[in-house]
Design an enzyme around this catalytic site. Structure first.
Site, PDB file in Angstrom:
ATOM      1  CG  ASN A  33      38.183  28.048  45.867  1.00 35.33           C
ATOM      2  OD1 ASN A  33      37.588  27.595  44.891  1.00 35.33           O
ATOM      3  ND2 ASN A  33      37.683  29.014  46.617  1.00 35.33           N
ATOM      4  CB  SER A  76      33.823  34.185  39.672  1.00 39.85           C
ATOM      5  OG  SER A  76      32.588  34.666  40.197  1.00 39.85           O
ATOM      6  N   GLY A 103      47.744  42.865  42.221  1.00 41.35           N
ATOM      7  CA  GLY A 103      49.016  43.058  42.937  1.00 41.35           C
ATOM      8  C   GLY A 103      50.083  42.111  42.406  1.00 41.35           C
ATOM      9  CE1 TYR A 146      29.854  36.093  38.366  1.00 39.98           C
ATOM     10  CE2 TYR A 146      28.096  36.948  36.984  1.00 39.98           C
ATOM     11  CZ  TYR A 146      29.308  36.295  37.122  1.00 39.98           C
ATOM     12  OH  TYR A 146      29.964  35.854  35.995  1.00 39.98           O
ATOM     13  CE1 TYR A 160      45.073  47.693  42.274  1.00 44.34           C
ATOM     14  CE2 TYR A 160      47.299  46.997  41.699  1.00 44.34           C
ATOM     15  CZ  TYR A 160      46.310  47.187  42.641  1.00 44.34           C
ATOM     16  OH  TYR A 160      46.548  46.879  43.965  1.00 44.34           O
TER      17      TYR A 160
END
Ligand code: UDP
Length: 328
Positions: A33, A76, A103, A146, A160
């Site tokens: 981003n 990050s 996901g 963090y 997961y």
């Protein structure tokens, strides 16, 4: 051609990983981003058909067309100054961002490696730190945004893995350095290099007796690459165990840069860990990996990079302006 998604692609580690996977013959999809990342780190890849870039914030739903074999989640902020300036983004990218990417890995049936950190050990009471140490973290301190995001990230990744049977890898990255570190991110190596090049005194925080163990980026990338291709799902430390005090390190930098800077002392930031050194027995045993580049050589290459920056970049000493990204 195998396809890999790398988040945080325009950052320091992300961009080096893009280079490595291109070299290994992968099709690389870089995503960032650009809040803390910089496109100049990957602009040399834009002409390659093997590379594509998606300007996207992974804290919102992540869509990638086509198949994916691997995902590496390296998006990050990663410096204490960033955590203070963009604390909520730091929390979101480690938590919501990781959830989105897990996901995505599930629907694509891809293996995912997440970038964790030695910060999960906080200000450690055990030395050196091995992977079984649970850590000593202040949840509500400035670094908590963090540290806790990364601890949650490990936790949801293991969930997961266990619940969905997803193929997951967790690397705990210790201090890593090299070309493309952001000059003004406040971390000790860019800070000292910038100060030496501008002829300023080197700022030591606290008494300088705190230690760190610095790993050259090529070693780090090699460790990550081997871990991704291994069949080991629990966390693995990757770092260089060669430990030094910040005070001695400042002297080394003064020698390396050939300047006759002095050191000045400033207050130690809150929750700044006193000692940090990885126990890398697991990486040696499982991955046949250990750091090869010694600090002298790594720092020389890093200094070459900082020297090659323009005067304008060198003197733009303001920290990056994040204000346009912050919703009040
Ligand atoms: N540090 C310092 N002077 C600086 C920047 C950092 O003495 O100008 C110290 C900092 O307090 C810490 C160490 O160097 O003890 C490493 O800091 P960095 O931010 O690079 O990494 P981290 O604390 O996350 O390991």
């Amino acid at each position: 051609m195998k396809r890999v998604l790398i988040t945080g692609a325009a950052g320091f580690l992300g961009s080096h990983l893009c280079d490595r996977f291109i070299k290994e013959g992968f099709h690389v999809i870089g995503m960032d981003n650009l809040i803390t990342g910089n496109l100049s780190n990957i602009e040399h890849l834009f002409k390659l058909e093997q590379f594509e870039f998606h300007h996207h914030d992974v804290t919102t739903f992540v869509h990638v067309p086509g198949e994916l074999d691997y995902i590496l989640h390296f998006a990050s902020p990663a410096s204490p100054i960033d955590y203070l300036k963009i604390p909520i983004q730091t929390l979101k990218v480690g938590s919501l961002g990781t959830h989105n990417l897990l996901g995505l890995a599930k629907v694509k049936n891809a293996r995912i490696l997440i970038a964790s950190t030695s910060e999960v050990y906080g200000d450690p009471l055990v030395h050196p730190q091995d992977e079984n140490y649970y850590g000593n973290v202040n949840t509500i301190g400035p670094r908590g945004v963090y540290d806790e995001a990364k601890r949650f990230q490990e936790s949801i990744t293991m969930a997961y893995h266990r619940f969905h049977g997803l193929e997951t890898r967790i690397v705990r990255i210790f201090n890593t350095y090299g070309p493309r570190m952001r000059l003004n991110d406040g971390r000790v190596i860019p800070a000292f290099m910038g100060q030496a090049l501008r002829g300023e005194d080197l700022t030591i925080f606290g008494d300088g007796l705190q230690t760190r163990s610095f790993c050259y980026v090529d070693d780090q990338v090699e460790g990550i690459y081997r871990l991704l291709l291994s069949d080991y799902a629990l966390p693995v430390n990757i770092g260089n165990p060669d430990e030094i005090t910040i005070k001695d390190f400042a002297e080394e930098i003064i020698k390396l840069t050939g300047t006759d800077q002095k050191v000045i002392y400033q207050d130690l930031p809150v929750d700044d860990p006193m000692q940090r050194k990885p126990d890398i027995s697991k990486a040696i045993e499982l991955l046949d990996w250990e750091a090869k580049v010694d600090r002298k050589e790594g720092m020389r290459k890093t200094f070459e990079y900082f020297k090659s920056l323009s005067q304008e970049q060198l003197y733009k000493s303001e920290h990056k302006d994040f204000s346009k990204h912050i919703r009040k």
